[in-house]
Design a protein around this motif. Structure first.
Motif, PDB file in Angstrom:
ATOM      1  N   ALA A 164     -44.008 -21.333 -81.742  1.00  0.00           N
ATOM      2  CA  ALA A 164     -44.928 -22.295 -82.355  1.00  0.00           C
ATOM      3  C   ALA A 164     -44.731 -23.704 -81.801  1.00  0.00           C
ATOM      4  N   HIS A 165     -43.552 -23.971 -81.255  1.00  0.00           N
ATOM      5  CA  HIS A 165     -43.248 -25.297 -80.703  1.00  0.00           C
ATOM      6  C   HIS A 165     -43.214 -25.286 -79.174  1.00  0.00           C
ATOM      7  N   GLY A 166     -43.727 -24.205 -78.566  1.00  0.00           N
ATOM      8  CA  GLY A 166     -43.805 -24.142 -77.115  1.00  0.00           C
ATOM      9  C   GLY A 166     -42.455 -23.986 -76.439  1.00  0.00           C
ATOM     10  N   LEU A 167     -41.517 -23.370 -77.135  1.00  0.00           N
ATOM     11  CA  LEU A 167     -40.170 -23.177 -76.607  1.00  0.00           C
ATOM     12  C   LEU A 167     -39.863 -21.695 -76.502  1.00  0.00           C
ATOM     13  N   THR A 168     -38.894 -21.345 -75.669  1.00  0.00           N
ATOM     14  CA  THR A 168     -38.355 -19.990 -75.685  1.00  0.00           C
ATOM     15  C   THR A 168     -37.310 -19.908 -76.794  1.00  0.00           C
ATOM     16  N   PRO A 169     -37.013 -18.702 -77.286  1.00  0.00           N
ATOM     17  CA  PRO A 169     -35.951 -18.582 -78.282  1.00  0.00           C
ATOM     18  C   PRO A 169     -34.622 -19.160 -77.796  1.00  0.00           C
ATOM     19  N   THR A 170     -34.319 -18.976 -76.508  1.00  0.00           N
ATOM     20  CA  THR A 170     -33.081 -19.516 -75.939  1.00  0.00           C
ATOM     21  C   THR A 170     -33.069 -21.034 -76.021  1.00  0.00           C
ATOM     22  N   GLN A 171     -34.172 -21.665 -75.664  1.00  0.00           N
ATOM     23  CA  GLN A 171     -34.252 -23.120 -75.720  1.00  0.00           C
ATOM     24  C   GLN A 171     -34.032 -23.630 -77.144  1.00  0.00           C
ATOM     25  N   LEU A 172     -34.658 -22.973 -78.108  1.00  0.00           N
ATOM     26  CA  LEU A 172     -34.506 -23.402 -79.501  1.00  0.00           C
ATOM     27  C   LEU A 172     -33.056 -23.289 -79.945  1.00  0.00           C
ATOM     28  N   ALA A 173     -32.444 -22.136 -79.702  1.00  0.00           N
ATOM     29  CA  ALA A 173     -31.078 -21.895 -80.178  1.00  0.00           C
ATOM     30  C   ALA A 173     -30.079 -22.855 -79.541  1.00  0.00           C
ATOM     31  N   LEU A 174     -30.211 -23.071 -78.228  1.00  0.00           N
ATOM     32  CA  LEU A 174     -29.261 -23.949 -77.550  1.00  0.00           C
ATOM     33  C   LEU A 174     -29.524 -25.417 -77.861  1.00  0.00           C
ATOM     34  N   ALA A 175     -30.783 -25.810 -77.931  1.00  0.00           N
ATOM     35  CA  ALA A 175     -31.082 -27.199 -78.281  1.00  0.00           C
ATOM     36  C   ALA A 175     -30.525 -27.533 -79.655  1.00  0.00           C
ATOM     37  N   PHE A 176     -30.568 -26.569 -80.568  1.00  0.00           N
ATOM     38  CA  PHE A 176     -30.008 -26.787 -81.899  1.00  0.00           C
ATOM     39  C   PHE A 176     -28.532 -27.172 -81.808  1.00  0.00           C
ATOM     40  N   THR A 177     -27.742 -26.386 -81.087  1.00  0.00           N
ATOM     41  CA  THR A 177     -26.305 -26.708 -81.009  1.00  0.00           C
ATOM     42  C   THR A 177     -26.057 -27.934 -80.136  1.00  0.00           C
ATOM     43  N   TYR A 178     -26.790 -28.069 -79.041  1.00  0.00           N
ATOM     44  CA  TYR A 178     -26.594 -29.227 -78.166  1.00  0.00           C
ATOM     45  C   TYR A 178     -26.810 -30.544 -78.916  1.00  0.00           C
ATOM     46  N   ARG A 179     -27.748 -30.562 -79.851  1.00  0.00           N
ATOM     47  CA  ARG A 179     -28.129 -31.819 -80.512  1.00  0.00           C
ATOM     48  C   ARG A 179     -27.474 -32.036 -81.869  1.00  0.00           C
ATOM     49  N   ARG A 180     -26.703 -31.091 -82.369  1.00  0.00           N
ATOM     50  CA  ARG A 180     -26.095 -31.273 -83.692  1.00  0.00           C
ATOM     51  C   ARG A 180     -25.005 -32.333 -83.628  1.00  0.00           C
ATOM     52  N   TRP A 181     -25.002 -33.209 -84.617  1.00  0.00           N
ATOM     53  CA  TRP A 181     -24.055 -34.325 -84.647  1.00  0.00           C
ATOM     54  C   TRP A 181     -22.605 -33.847 -84.691  1.00  0.00           C
ATOM     55  N   CYS A 182     -22.367 -32.663 -85.239  1.00  0.00           N
ATOM     56  CA  CYS A 182     -20.990 -32.200 -85.458  1.00  0.00           C
ATOM     57  C   CYS A 182     -20.421 -31.448 -84.255  1.00  0.00           C
ATOM     58  N   VAL A 183     -21.202 -31.252 -83.199  1.00  0.00           N
ATOM     59  CA  VAL A 183     -20.746 -30.471 -82.048  1.00  0.00           C
ATOM     60  C   VAL A 183     -20.282 -31.407 -80.928  1.00  0.00           C
ATOM     61  N   ALA A 184     -19.042 -31.251 -80.510  1.00  0.00           N
ATOM     62  CA  ALA A 184     -18.530 -32.041 -79.383  1.00  0.00           C
ATOM     63  C   ALA A 184     -18.966 -31.428 -78.056  1.00  0.00           C
ATOM     64  N   SER A 185     -18.856 -30.116 -77.938  1.00  0.00           N
ATOM     65  CA  SER A 185     -19.289 -29.425 -76.729  1.00  0.00           C
ATOM     66  C   SER A 185     -19.678 -27.999 -77.096  1.00  0.00           C
ATOM     67  N   THR A 186     -20.722 -27.499 -76.448  1.00  0.00           N
ATOM     68  CA  THR A 186     -21.211 -26.146 -76.697  1.00  0.00           C
ATOM     69  C   THR A 186     -20.788 -25.243 -75.547  1.00  0.00           C
ATOM     70  N   ILE A 187     -20.145 -24.133 -75.874  1.00  0.00           N
ATOM     71  CA  ILE A 187     -19.666 -23.205 -74.851  1.00  0.00           C
ATOM     72  C   ILE A 187     -20.752 -22.166 -74.574  1.00  0.00           C
TER      73      ILE A 187
END
Length: 350
Positions: free
Chosen positions: A287-310
């Protein structure tokens, strides 16, 4: 979409400056051979990643025949790199899992075991020091890897946390380890490590590596506040939930991946609400023009509590997709929609 420059963050109060994306290596030596693994490492560093995570028990699923292979592959790549430009993290296996080929058990996270583990890691990695040395899971009784209840009747003898820190302090003093961290920890454990370090002048943990994804936000309930106040960075692993959040299993239940290749692997993702949650997030992405992978990773990449995403991959194409998701923004509207699904399917894979 213009490619966004990689971000860098400091772990803890005085830890290393690491890229916001870390390359995980648990497929190296099992699903990826040495040449493929080196190609992934080269690509990641071309894209601004300076942070690699491995472990003495990798690759996974872990077995005696391949144990240590991942560190050896990383080591052969590291030997031709400027060492000071690489932030290298690895982990010591503890007891409570059946890994009889690692130090005979391993029996404990005590002085002898941690020293033996570090010496062997240094040899396989072909380096004089480890930037971030992590305890792969607590030695004490606690729920982990898909377990969801603390069961006091399962209490057992274990190495005191102060003793673990004192053993790590010797390795830091000798220059073999630069910083120490945790993995699969809970709030009580993080607070004990921080408290004992402060009270006894021992190394302060700079990070904890815990599962964190759209399907598992348990970290937010207690650890987020604890780690924020105590300045302990989150290294978020399994942001794609073993590939489930890529959506590849929605139409093809036999799609190639660890879930289908290795029987009984990833049990936390076999719980009832996982499939409907994955479907809901995939529909939201579309619905937002994203792939499921993009949505899932963007979520963790942009969360304030995450220092680095593996992140992890089995091909360069897959790696590029994961890295390209760094360019995706999470708008307030999208964040609200994610939270609405989270409230409907709350932590289906804790």
């Amino acid at each position: 979409m213009a490619q966004r420059a990689m971000g860098y963050r400091r772990l803890g109060q005085d830890g290393p400056q690491v890229s916001a994306i870390c390359l995980g290596t648990m497929t190296f030596g099992q699903q990826n051979d040495e040449a493929e693994s080196h190609a992934q490492l080269d690509r990641a560093f071309e894209r601004g990643i300076n942070f690699i995570d491995t472990a003495e028990m990798y690759p996974v699923p872990t077995r005696a025949e391949t144990s240590g292979a991942t560190e050896r592959i990383v080591g052969s790549w590291l030997a031709r790199q400027p060492r000071e430009k690489v932030v290298l993290a690895t982990k010591a296996a503890g007891p409570a899992r059946s890994l009889g080929w690692i130090r005979g058990g391993p029996l404990a996270l005590d002085r002898d075991n941690l020293r033996a583990a570090v010496e062997a890691c240094l040899k396989r990695l072909r380096t004089d020091y480890i930037d971030l040395y992590q305890l792969h899971w607590p030695e004490r009784n606690q729920p982990m890897f898909g377990q969801w209840q603390y069961e006091p009747e399962k209490e057992r003898d274990c190495t005191p946390i102060r003793t673990q820190l004192e053993a790590l302090a010797e390795l830091v003093a000798e220059g073999k380890v630069r910083h120490v961290g945790l993995s699969n920890e809970h709030p009580w454990g993080v607070m004990e490590f921080v408290r004992l370090a402060r009270e006894h002048g021992l190394p302060r943990v700079v990070s904890t590596q815990n599962a964190y994804s759209l399907l598992n936000r348990v970290y937010e309930y207690g650890l987020a506040e604890t780690c924020h106040r105590e300045q302990v960075g989150l290294l978020a692993y399994s942001p794609l939930a073993f590939g489930l959040l890529s959506g590849k299993y929605l139409k093809d239940t036999g799609a190639s991946g660890r879930i289908t290749l290795f029987e009984g692997f990833g049990q936390r993702y076999s719980k009832p609400n996982v499939a409907p949650a994955v479907q809901a997030y995939a529909e939201l992405a579309a619905a937002h023009g994203l792939t499921p992978t993009q949505l899932a990773l963007a979520f963790t990449y942009r969360r304030w509590c995450v220092a680095s995403t593996i992140i992890g991959a089995t091909s360069l194409a897959q790696l590029d997709q994961n890295l390209d998701a760094w360019d995706v923004d999470v708008t307030p509207e999208l964040a609200a929609a994610i939270d609405a699904i989270h409230l409907r399917y709350t932590n289906p894979a804790p």
